[in-house]
Design a protein around this motif. Structure first.
Motif, mmCIF file in Angstrom:
data_model
loop_
_atom_site.group_PDB
_atom_site.id
_atom_site.type_symbol
_atom_site.label_atom_id
_atom_site.label_comp_id
_atom_site.label_asym_id
_atom_site.label_seq_id
_atom_site.Cartn_x
_atom_site.Cartn_y
_atom_site.Cartn_z
ATOM 1 N N LYS A 179 2.923 5.275 -11.539
ATOM 2 C CA LYS A 179 4.115 4.509 -11.141
ATOM 3 C C LYS A 179 3.759 3.328 -10.243
ATOM 4 O O LYS A 179 4.355 2.253 -10.332
ATOM 5 C CB LYS A 179 5.102 5.427 -10.400
ATOM 6 N N ASP A 180 2.801 3.547 -9.330
ATOM 7 C CA ASP A 180 2.371 2.452 -8.445
ATOM 8 C C ASP A 180 1.795 1.298 -9.268
ATOM 9 O O ASP A 180 2.069 0.129 -8.999
ATOM 10 C CB ASP A 180 1.311 2.957 -7.452
ATOM 11 N N ILE A 181 0.983 1.656 -10.250
ATOM 12 C CA ILE A 181 0.327 0.628 -11.070
ATOM 13 C C ILE A 181 1.366 -0.109 -11.929
ATOM 14 O O ILE A 181 1.355 -1.344 -12.027
ATOM 15 C CB ILE A 181 -0.762 1.262 -11.970
ATOM 16 N N GLY A 199 -2.339 2.119 -5.111
ATOM 17 C CA GLY A 199 -1.668 3.409 -5.147
ATOM 18 C C GLY A 199 -2.443 4.436 -5.944
ATOM 19 O O GLY A 199 -3.415 4.104 -6.637
ATOM 20 N N ASP A 200 -2.006 5.687 -5.844
ATOM 21 C CA ASP A 200 -2.704 6.791 -6.516
ATOM 22 C C ASP A 200 -1.928 7.319 -7.720
ATOM 23 O O ASP A 200 -2.321 8.339 -8.292
ATOM 24 C CB ASP A 200 -2.956 7.944 -5.524
ATOM 25 N N SER A 201 -0.850 6.627 -8.108
ATOM 26 C CA SER A 201 -0.057 7.133 -9.236
ATOM 27 C C SER A 201 0.143 6.046 -10.291
ATOM 28 O O SER A 201 0.043 4.845 -10.004
ATOM 29 C CB SER A 201 1.314 7.614 -8.755
ATOM 30 N N ILE A 259 0.832 -1.206 0.000
ATOM 31 C CA ILE A 259 0.000 0.000 0.000
ATOM 32 C C ILE A 259 0.866 1.256 0.000
ATOM 33 O O ILE A 259 1.749 1.423 0.855
ATOM 34 C CB ILE A 259 -0.921 0.036 1.242
ATOM 35 N N ASP A 260 0.574 2.127 -0.949
ATOM 36 C CA ASP A 260 1.232 3.441 -1.035
ATOM 37 C C ASP A 260 0.743 4.325 0.135
ATOM 38 O O ASP A 260 -0.289 4.038 0.755
ATOM 39 C CB ASP A 260 0.860 4.059 -2.391
ATOM 40 N N PHE A 261 1.468 5.374 0.421
ATOM 41 C CA PHE A 261 1.182 6.228 1.588
ATOM 42 C C PHE A 261 0.443 7.516 1.161
ATOM 43 O O PHE A 261 -0.769 7.643 1.315
ATOM 44 C CB PHE A 261 2.515 6.553 2.263
ATOM 45 N N ASP A 262 1.174 8.466 0.562
ATOM 46 C CA ASP A 262 0.594 9.772 0.199
ATOM 47 C C ASP A 262 -0.477 9.627 -0.877
ATOM 48 O O ASP A 262 -0.233 9.042 -1.938
ATOM 49 C CB ASP A 262 1.696 10.712 -0.319
ATOM 50 N N GLY A 263 -1.653 10.147 -0.597
ATOM 51 C CA GLY A 263 -2.729 10.114 -1.583
ATOM 52 C C GLY A 263 -3.536 8.825 -1.577
ATOM 53 O O GLY A 263 -4.599 8.757 -2.177
ATOM 54 N N THR A 264 -3.013 7.807 -0.916
ATOM 55 C CA THR A 264 -3.709 6.521 -0.830
ATOM 56 C C THR A 264 -4.257 6.317 0.583
ATOM 57 O O THR A 264 -5.421 5.946 0.761
ATOM 58 C CB THR A 264 -2.761 5.370 -1.207
ATOM 59 N N LEU A 265 -3.416 6.577 1.577
ATOM 60 C CA LEU A 265 -3.845 6.474 2.979
ATOM 61 C C LEU A 265 -4.020 7.839 3.629
ATOM 62 O O LEU A 265 -4.819 7.996 4.542
ATOM 63 C CB LEU A 265 -2.820 5.666 3.789
HETATM 64 MG MG LIG Z 1 1.005 8.283 -3.599
#
Ligand SMILES: [Mg+2]
Length: 200
Positions: free
Chosen positions: A158-160, A154-156, A5-11
């Protein structure tokens, strides 16, 4: 299963911190909403500065020299807050699953400080911080064997992309830095408004 799990924008909602520092350094007249409309359309800080603030390369360098030490400074991190419903959702999810936080932050110590501030210290099995020295994909694969039943959220883009390269199921969330049009380009398996909307 494992859930990365990503942090910024996700949690957490980091928008006030990011816009606040952008405005302080650049002196921009863009409002919070105007800035985030651009960002959610994948327009970078540099492109915003050039197009809307008449920045030159020299000024851009000066902006970045100020930005990177301050964006993870306590004076600004204090503005971050969990997104609605996230704490309860993480607690429930952690009963049956292995949760691993993966973030592209620079500073490990500041990530831990925030995790403690939000009361999340018992919810994650591991916290991976790229420190902007490697990609998330490389950091995850150096520590974990990924299964096709595991997830990344994630919200980016790059995460995907990282999740796809690792063979994970991919969930894009619209709670952060990109809108649906932008995230659709990366073909995530799922797109949801917030992580709390997803039924595992
Ligand atoms: Mg993020």
């Amino acid at each position: 299963m494992k859930i990365f799990i990503d942090f910024d924008g996700t949690l957490i909602d980091s928008r006030t911190r990011i816009y606040g520092l952008f405005k302080k350094i650049s002196g921009t007249n863009l409002t919070f909403d105007q800035y985030w409309e651009l960002k959610r359309n994948q327009v970078s800080n540099s492109d915003i500065l050039i197009k809307y603030c008449d920045y030159t390369d020299v000024k851009l360098q000066k902006f970045n020299d100020e930005w990177f030490p301050l964006i993870e400074h306590d004076d600004w991190l204090i503005f971050d807050e969990p997104l609605p419903g996230i704490t309860d959702f993480l607690k429930k999810l952690s009963y049956d699953n292995t949760l691993i936080l993966v973030t592209a932050r620079q500073r490990i110590d500041k990530v831990f400080d925030q995790i403690v501030r939000f009361g999340w210290q018992d919810l994650f099995q591991d916290i991976l911080v790229t420190q902007q020295e490697k990609e998330k994909e490389a950091l995850i694969s150096s520590k974990y064997d990924c299964l096709s039943t595991d997830y990344i959220i994630g919200d980016s883009g790059k995460d995907i992309l990282a999740g796809k390269a690792l063979g994970l199921k991919t969930i894009a969330v619209l709670s952060g830095s990109r809108n649906k049009l932008q995230l659709s380009k990366y073909n995530p398996d799922f797109i949801v408004d917030s992580i709390v909307d997803f039924n595992f």
